[in-house]
Scaffold this active site. Structure first.
Site, short mmCIF file in Angstrom:
data_model
loop_
_atom_site.label_atom_id
_atom_site.label_comp_id
_atom_site.label_asym_id
_atom_site.label_seq_id
_atom_site.Cartn_x
_atom_site.Cartn_y
_atom_site.Cartn_z
N LYS A 281 56.24 61.84 50.99
CA LYS A 281 57.73 62.63 51.31
C LYS A 281 58.40 61.95 52.77
O LYS A 281 57.70 61.50 53.21
CB LYS A 281 57.59 64.34 52.02
N ARG A 355 49.90 72.62 41.41
CA ARG A 355 49.74 72.42 40.54
C ARG A 355 48.37 72.43 39.74
O ARG A 355 47.69 72.37 39.17
CB ARG A 355 51.06 72.31 39.41
N1 BES Z 1 54.83 71.95 48.77
C1 BES Z 1 55.53 71.67 47.54
C2 BES Z 1 57.09 72.28 47.73
C3 BES Z 1 57.72 72.68 48.29
C4 BES Z 1 59.11 71.87 48.80
C5 BES Z 1 58.13 73.76 49.39
C6 BES Z 1 60.10 72.39 49.86
C7 BES Z 1 58.03 74.43 50.48
C8 BES Z 1 59.83 74.17 51.07
C9 BES Z 1 55.03 71.16 46.67
O1 BES Z 1 54.11 70.58 46.15
C10 BES Z 1 56.12 69.48 45.80
O2 BES Z 1 55.83 68.92 46.92
N2 BES Z 1 56.72 69.51 45.07
C11 BES Z 1 57.50 69.05 44.65
C12 BES Z 1 57.57 68.19 43.56
C13 BES Z 1 58.39 67.36 42.38
C14 BES Z 1 57.19 66.00 42.73
C15 BES Z 1 57.32 67.30 41.59
C16 BES Z 1 58.70 68.80 44.41
O3 BES Z 1 59.10 70.53 44.85
O4 BES Z 1 59.73 68.39 45.03
MN MN Z 2 54.17 68.38 47.02
#
Ligand code: BES
Ligand code: MN
Ligand code: ZN
Length: 572
Positions: A281, A355
């Site tokens: 990230k 997931r």
């Molecule tokens: N933990 C994050 C989702 C999240 C984002 C929670 C902002 C709280 C606030 C999750 O693991 C994630 O990174 N999801 C990705 C999925 C994508 C790579 C398909 C996302 O939402 O960007």
């Molecule tokens: Mn994530």
């Protein structure tokens, strides 16, 4: 903060401050009348001037010059009396608490807003009031060492009620509310803790300690157990930190009904820190990813509350807990993992890790032959975009069950909104080389994540709650301070209560027989099957199911036709 309930009148209550709730457009009424009189019509003047109108959560404080027992009066707006709801009571209570606290006042007395309003059950109103007060007190001060003396808090609140019968009712409601609000605070402590103080092992230890305090069974599976079970998806995510911070799989069991009843199973995402892994990230805002275990924390908190309330139904909590870290050991984009179910997964993006760990937890849930499974997860950024911070994203494989979960959220004011899981969305997560891939691209990102989970939620009714937008409160609301929101705890408790009530209604004798045997049965308070244990928090007096909820509440549905709302007595 100590809560004391006593019979008395606000005008003669001595102390630092007395709080009074006032409706918008209703003038000086109820308990305020005597105070207004003693103050020579000051409250009426304030209303006339328009300085205070009674709008919801509006406040006004003034000194009394010794004309009543208390040194100050705080007026709190309740909005229009017709608009009063359980959640508005919670809000006004929260606003009262924070207003007094921010003034630096340590003790105060207050009336219990909404307990004498037509259409609202007095027990429900009192519970909401006590809940609002306690929820609003939450602060995470573990790491604050400077200016300790400047940290304000209220030490004691006196709830003033009309008579002895009300003392009993409000006392019980306050106990009930405390079991819940203290569990929400417990959850917030887990979520607020930084990742170096809330590793998967820390989370497991906190669950164990809590379990021993409230009488739950807690087992913690290690990476060795996960290998034996074939939890390849969870282990894949854990791989990047396997030698430094190993994963844990927390199992909490609350089984008052033994093996004769299928449990409700709650599953919570427990990513104690989400860097994104190799698909890392951006650094801006990454510190927030300590709250990626909010779903797991909510499950642990809900089990705590349910055990403390001794609700008469079986409930299981499952929390796969791991970090998501990049390292030489970490999974690569493109790797294929074999999940516990046997389904193979191509990892397109290591940041879609929630997931993966939930997939194995949902498969593990099958062994309980659950009557229903609810999972909670801070799963997708897309959910934040779609619904913002005011709604949980809800997806389900059983519309009736999903609706039951949604309604539990309505009652808790932890509201959820349903999204579709149509076949078309499943196309997006087909892999070229494995059974599934872990991302379906940006369009419909919340739904494709739900579609992915649905492949593992087999053989039971299942509802998925995406709490990415609701787990962290950015601004602060009347009874939800800034920071970890504790979302999900109260929704899950409401759902468990609903099931317990429905079970009881199903067991209850038919109205005809009941009427013949015991004419007064309608007024008997509901008994909790496990209420014999001394630690039980007694539920406030039972009440007839309000007409409003009768139509849709499954409890009422399960009751024999035409039952005059006596069977589905509420446990609070
Ligand atoms: N933990 C994050 C989702 C999240 C984002 C929670 C902002 C709280 C606030 C999750 O693991 C994630 O990174 N999801 C990705 C999925 C994508 C790579 C398909 C996302 O939402 O960007
Ligand atoms: Mn994530
Ligand atoms: Zn995540």
């Amino acid at each position: 903060m100590k809560l004391t309930v006593k019979a008395g009148v606000p005008a003669s209550e001595k102390g630092e401050l007395i709080a009074l709730g006032l409706f918008e457009g209703s003038g000086v009424a109820g308990e305020a009348t005597a105070v207004d009189k003693a103050l020579g019509g000051l409250i009426a003047d304030v209303l006339k001037s328009g300085d205070f109108t009674g709008k919801l959560n509006q406040t006004l404080v003034f000194p009394t010059g010794g004309k009543v027992g208390a040194k100050r009066v705080l007026l709190v707006g309740l909005g229009k009396s017709d608009d009063l709801t359980i959640d508005r009571i919670r809000q006004a209570a929260g606003k009262t608490l924070t207003t007094v606290r921010d003034m630096g006042v340590k003790t105060f007395a207050t009336t219990v807003y909404g307990t004498d309003v037509d259409g609202l059950d007095a027990g429900d109103a009192a519970k909401a009031f006590a809940e609002g007060l306690e929820l609003a007190t939450y602060q995470y001060n573990k790491y604050r060492t400077l200016d300790k003396d400047k940290q304000k808090s209220v030490d004691a609140v006196t709830l003033l009620v009309a008579d002895k019968a009300m003392v009993e009712l409000v006392d019980e409601a306050a106990d009930y509310a405390h079991a819940i609000a203290s569990s929400v605070a417990f959850t917030k402590d887990l979520v607020s803790a930084p990742a170096n103080d809330m590793t998967p092992s820390d989370m497991a230890n906190a669950a164990k300690k809590m379990a021993s305090e409230v009488g739950l069974t807690c087992r913690v599976l290690t990476e060795k157990d996960m290998e034996k079970l074939g939890m390849g998806a969870l282990l894949g995510v854990a791989q990047g930190s396997i030698n430094d911070e190993p994963p844990r799989f927390i199992v909490l069991e609350y089984m008052p009904n033994g093996s004769k009843q299928a449990p409700l199973v709650f599953v919570g995402k427990g990513i104690t820190f989400d860097t994104g892994g190799i698909s890392i990230k951006p650094s801006e805002g990454m510190e927030k990813m300590k709250y990626d275990m909010a779903g797991g924390a909510a499950v642990i908190g809900a089990l705590r509350a349910i055990a403390r309330l001794q609700l008469p139904l079986n409930v299981v909590g499952l929390v796969p807990a791991t970090e998501n870290m990049p390292s030489g050991d970490a999974i690569h984009p493109g790797d294929v993992l074999t999940s516990m179910s046997g389904i193979t997964i191509e990892v397109i993006n290591t940041d879609a890790e929630g997931r993966l760990i939930l997939a194995d937890a949902l498969t593990y849930a099958e062994r309980y032959k659950p009557r229903g499974v609810v999972d909670l997860a801070t799963l997708t950024g897309a959910c934040v975009i779609a619904l913002g911070s005011n709604a949980i994203g809800l997806m389900t494989n059983d519309d009736e069950f999903g609706e039951r979960v949604r309604q539990a959220g309505e009652r808790a004011s932890e509201r959820a909104w349903k999204l579709p899981l149509w076949d078309e969305y499943h196309e997006q997560i087909k892999s070229d080389i494995a059974d599934l891939k872990n991302t379906g691209g940006r369009p419909g990102g919340t739904i494709t994540a739900g579609a992915f989970l649905s492949k593992f939620a087999k053989n039971y009714k299942w509802t998925h709650l995406d709490i990415a937008g609701t787990a962290w409160e950015e601004k602060g609301k009347p009874y939800t301070p800034k920071g970890a929101s504790g979302i999900g705890v109260r929704l899950l408790v409401e759902l468990a209560e609903d099931y317990a009530n429905a079970d009881e209604a199903a067991e209850a004798p038919t109205p005809l027989k009941a009427a013949a045997a015991k004419p007064a049965a309608a007024k008997a308070p509901a008994k909790t099957a496990t209420a014999t244990k001394s630690a039980a928090v007694k539920a406030p007096a039972a009440k007839a199911a309000p007409a409003k909820t009768t139509k849709s509440a499954p409890a009422a549905k399960a009751a024999p036709a035409k039952a005059p709302a006596k069977a589905p007595a509420k446990k609070r």
